[in-house]
Design a protein around this motif. Structure first.
Motif: not given
Length: 173
Positions: A33-39, A43-45, A48-58
């Motif tokens: 939760a703390k790491a996701a807050s920073v992430a 990623y908002a910059k 995209i969301s954290v989950q969308e970033a994960r998709l792009l990296m995959l």
């Protein structure tokens, strides 16, 4: 032959001794939760969301992956994945095509723009990992990875098999 306990040696089955601060699932949740807050802010910059970033990296790591495989790899429900893919396509980061080998399947590809954003996500993700692992030596990192792999193996397949936990819980009657 004596039945082996379903819990690690020296631990209580409830494993809440010491309170929630020592309860491993709660610790993992708090860390993420703390790491996701920073992430999320990073990623908002990129829009995209954290989950969308994960998709792009995959997608960067696994080009032309089928949507179903992407859903499994990212641990994202298919209906939510579909919504996220539409958002990423509208931003020009991905495109989808029917799989020529399996007409019922859709393959997902990064666009040139999406590949650039995915590489930015990889750099951000590496920085996030470095933040999480600050002060760890190589041996501790290897042990953590092995432990996380074992924990993931323990929970893999529970969706299909059903949760074993209700049967383990004591009823109040």
């Amino acid at each position: 032959m004596e039945k082996q306990p379903d819990h690690p040696a020296g631990s209580e089955p409830s494993e809440t001794a010491g309170g929630l601060d020592r309860f491993i699932p709660f610790q993992i949740y708090r860390i993420m939760a703390k790491a996701a807050s920073v992430a999320s802010a990073d990623y908002a910059k990129l829009g995209i969301s954290v989950q969308e970033a994960r998709l792009l990296m995959l997608l960067l790591e696994r080009p032309a992956i089928r949507a179903g495989e992407l859903s499994d790899a990212a641990c994202i429900e298919a209906s939510l994945l579909s919504h996220m893919l539409r958002h990423l396509a509208a931003k020009g980061f991905i495109h989808r095509e029917r799989d020529p080998a399996q007409r019922r399947s859709v393959q997902v590809f990064l666009t040139e723009r999406g590949e650039a954003v995915a590489r930015d996500c990889m750099a951000l993700s590496a920085a996030h990992q470095n933040m999480l692992l600050a002060g760890f030596d190589a041996r501790q990192i290897d042990l953590l990875r092995a432990t996380l792999d074992a924990m993931y193996a323990n929970v893999s397949g529970l969706e299909q098999a059903g949760s074993p936990w209700p049967a383990m819980m004591k009823t109040g009657g």
